[in-house]
Design a protein around this motif. Structure first.
Motif, PDB file in Angstrom:
ATOM      1  N   ARG A  93      36.719  48.868  45.020  1.00 22.22           N
ATOM      2  CA  ARG A  93      37.895  48.811  44.130  1.00 22.22           C
ATOM      3  C   ARG A  93      37.509  48.272  42.747  1.00 22.22           C
ATOM      4  N   VAL A  94      36.685  47.225  42.744  1.00 23.77           N
ATOM      5  CA  VAL A  94      36.280  46.620  41.472  1.00 23.77           C
ATOM      6  C   VAL A  94      35.521  47.645  40.619  1.00 23.77           C
ATOM      7  N   CYS A  95      34.565  48.334  41.236  1.00 26.99           N
ATOM      8  CA  CYS A  95      33.720  49.262  40.461  1.00 26.99           C
ATOM      9  C   CYS A  95      34.540  50.395  39.858  1.00 26.99           C
ATOM     10  N   LYS A  96      35.548  50.862  40.595  1.00 18.67           N
ATOM     11  CA  LYS A  96      36.409  51.922  40.061  1.00 18.67           C
ATOM     12  C   LYS A  96      37.060  51.469  38.762  1.00 18.67           C
ATOM     13  N   GLU A  97      37.460  50.197  38.718  1.00 21.46           N
ATOM     14  CA  GLU A  97      38.168  49.704  37.541  1.00 21.46           C
ATOM     15  C   GLU A  97      37.211  49.319  36.413  1.00 21.46           C
ATOM     16  N   GLU A  98      35.993  49.005  36.803  1.00 19.64           N
ATOM     17  CA  GLU A  98      35.031  48.464  35.846  1.00 19.64           C
ATOM     18  C   GLU A  98      34.581  49.503  34.813  1.00 19.64           C
ATOM     19  N   SER A  99      34.631  50.762  35.190  1.00 17.98           N
ATOM     20  CA  SER A  99      34.179  51.811  34.278  1.00 17.98           C
ATOM     21  C   SER A  99      35.021  51.804  32.992  1.00 17.98           C
ATOM     22  N   PHE A 100      36.322  51.597  33.149  1.00 18.25           N
ATOM     23  CA  PHE A 100      37.207  51.475  31.975  1.00 18.25           C
ATOM     24  C   PHE A 100      36.742  50.314  31.094  1.00 18.25           C
ATOM     25  N   HIS A 101      36.350  49.216  31.722  1.00 18.61           N
ATOM     26  CA  HIS A 101      35.954  48.038  30.958  1.00 18.61           C
ATOM     27  C   HIS A 101      34.751  48.328  30.077  1.00 18.61           C
ATOM     28  N   ALA A 160      45.159  44.620  29.378  1.00 18.35           N
ATOM     29  CA  ALA A 160      44.983  45.347  30.643  1.00 18.35           C
ATOM     30  C   ALA A 160      43.653  44.971  31.290  1.00 18.35           C
ATOM     31  N   LYS A 161      42.636  44.798  30.473  1.00 13.57           N
ATOM     32  CA  LYS A 161      41.315  44.463  30.996  1.00 13.57           C
ATOM     33  C   LYS A 161      41.311  43.053  31.600  1.00 13.57           C
ATOM     34  N   VAL A 162      41.890  42.108  30.868  1.00 12.94           N
ATOM     35  CA  VAL A 162      41.917  40.722  31.364  1.00 12.94           C
ATOM     36  C   VAL A 162      42.747  40.656  32.655  1.00 12.94           C
ATOM     37  N   GLN A 163      43.816  41.441  32.684  1.00 16.46           N
ATOM     38  CA  GLN A 163      44.635  41.504  33.904  1.00 16.46           C
ATOM     39  C   GLN A 163      43.800  42.028  35.076  1.00 16.46           C
ATOM     40  N   ASP A 164      42.976  43.036  34.814  1.00 19.09           N
ATOM     41  CA  ASP A 164      42.074  43.550  35.856  1.00 19.09           C
ATOM     42  C   ASP A 164      41.156  42.444  36.380  1.00 19.09           C
ATOM     43  N   GLU A 165      40.622  41.629  35.475  1.00 19.19           N
ATOM     44  CA  GLU A 165      39.685  40.580  35.902  1.00 19.19           C
ATOM     45  C   GLU A 165      40.378  39.611  36.861  1.00 19.19           C
ATOM     46  N   GLY A 166      41.627  39.271  36.550  1.00 18.15           N
ATOM     47  CA  GLY A 166      42.393  38.416  37.457  1.00 18.15           C
ATOM     48  C   GLY A 166      42.534  39.070  38.824  1.00 18.15           C
TER      49      GLY A 166
END
Lengths: 340, 98
Positions: A173-181, A90-96
């Motif tokens: 958008r990126v920062c919202k997802e980055e917290s999970f990372h 899921a994380k790698v998919q987010d990076e894409g």
């Protein structure tokens, strides 16, 4: 994952500086808009150097997201449990996805996606130096999330307020997802630290290897960074490299202490007068060596990236052929209707 | 053009940016004779109370939408992927915000 303040001195930046002073009315108007904290949108007038500088920064950032998938992808098949495998996928998919948001933002400035990708694949474009280090152990996946993504967040949060609208919105958008990372990385490291002595040792060795490269992610010292002045005048860079690096050190030291890990810096020490942690000198020779292409994995990363692109060629061809076929069918269906 | 209702004109979808810096958001649709006309009408219909600082119009037939019957197939699988949310991970109190 993250953009690097590479701040490599270049001609564009040196030429840009005089404009800011002897500004034409259009440029003066532009700088006044920046001073009022207005967002610049794609159809607005903007100085050519601002456009070029943003294309360079946003595309480097996009390349970093895309190349950033490689060191982590290395562990997808070897993750220690199904849960960790799902999370890492899921994380790698987010990076894409982050790469896509950013390439699209760069395209609003008139850049062509093909040109940007070519620049990466030919080695002309830069990406964050951190991805040129190897992921030798599972603990590295934890350390990348905790430290590397932690440093990325530190750098990216101020970019959510940058002057260029599409970049700022992509960063939100990126920062919202980055917290999970970051949290999943901390969770991996914590599990290792609470595990066997060998697991804790693995975590410690990983932190020893990643600590300094992570500090380098913030880029050269402010005194050596030619882009910073122009980028802050343009409202692209809100906080300097050194200030961001200091903030990162200040929040990370207590986290390492909580985990029972040490950071590999004998000079790291609380300075009550400054209200900050002091830390030792960064090896800038290593930084520039890696930025300029001679890090432990530069060649491997670029080869893997080009190979992945080439291997995907048949998918692009098939999609185009399919679209053509559907278009032809739609045309012949329409002519049947007209004939009837 | 014969004096008939505007429904013979093509349909446009209207997107408004409320405030500088934000995304354009879909607000509705209207009929217009061409795109420039659609912007003028959208201004009159959708920004009478300063709701916007910028307008986009897109021909409605240029929009391809997901199939409503596919809704469950498309979106339900994400419900089980709770590990994509930061709150899935316990962060000890001592660590504070992360």
């Amino acid at each position: 994952m993250y953009t690097q303040a590479l701040d490599v001195p270049d001609i564009a930046a040196q030429q840009a500086a005089p404009h800011a002073h002897g500004a034409s009315p259009a440029e003066a108007n532009f700088l006044a808009r920046i001073a009022r904290d207005e967002k610049i949108e794609p159809q607005d007038e903007m100085p050519e150097d601002y456009r070029k500088s943003l294309i360079r920064q946003i595309s480097q950032h996009a390349h970093s997201e895309v190349v950033g998938m490689l060191p982590e992808g290395n562990w997808i098949t070897r993750a220690p449990s199904l849960k960790r495998k799902e999370i890492l996928l899921a994380k790698v998919q987010d990076e894409g996805g982050h790469g896509l948001y950013l390439y699209s933002a760069a395209e609003t400035l008139g850049a062509s996606r093909d040109d940007l990708v070519d620049a990466l694949h030919s080695g002309k474009a830069k990406y964050s130096s951190i991805f040129n280090y190897p992921t030798d152990s599972w603990a590295d996946i934890g350390t990348i999330g905790w430290l590397v993504d932690g440093a990325a967040i530190m750098n990216q949060v101020p970019l959510c307020r940058c002057s260029y609208g599409p970049y700022a919105r992509a960063m939100i958008r990126v920062c919202k997802e980055e917290s999970f990372h970051q949290r999943q990385g901390f969770d991996i490291v914590r599990a290792l630290c609470e595990g066997t002595a060998a697991q804790k040792q693995m975590a410690q060795e990983s932190v020893n290897r990643w600590w300094w490269p992570t500090l380098m992610m913030f880029g050269p010292h402010d005194s050596d960074s030619e882009h910073t002045g122009q980028a802050s005048a343009w409202g692209i860079k809100r906080i300097s490299n050194d200030d961001l690096r200091q903030r990162f050190v200040d929040v990370t030291v207590p986290q390492a202490a909580f985990l029972g890990l040490t950071l590999p810096d004998a000079l790291l020490k609380w300075n009550a007068d400054r209200g900050h942690y002091d830390f030792g000198p960064i090896d800038w020779n290593e930084f520039w060596r890696v930025v300029k292409g001679d890090g432990p994995c530069n060649a491997e990363r670029l080869n893997d990236r080009v190979q992945a692109f080439d291997d995907g060629g048949w998918v692009r061809e098939a999609a185009a052929a399919h679209a053509d076929k559907r278009a032809r069918r739609a045309v012949s269906a329409a002519s049947v209707r007209i004939a009837a | 053009m014969s004096p008939q209702s505007g429904s013979a004109w093509p349909l446009f979808e209207v997107f408004i940016r409320n405030k500088q810096g934000l995304d354009h958001k879909h607000v509705g649709s209207l009929h217009a004779s061409d795109p420039a006309h659609a912007v003028t009408l959208a201004r009159d219909v959708y920004t009478r109370r300063q709701e916007g600082v910028s307008i986009w119009v897109v021909p409605s037939n240029a929009i391809t939408a997901s199939d409503p019957d596919q809704k469950a197939d498309n979106f339900d699988p994400m419900a089980s992927k709770i590990y994509r949310h930061p709150t899935f991970y316990d962060i000890p109190e001592e660590i504070g915000h992360m």
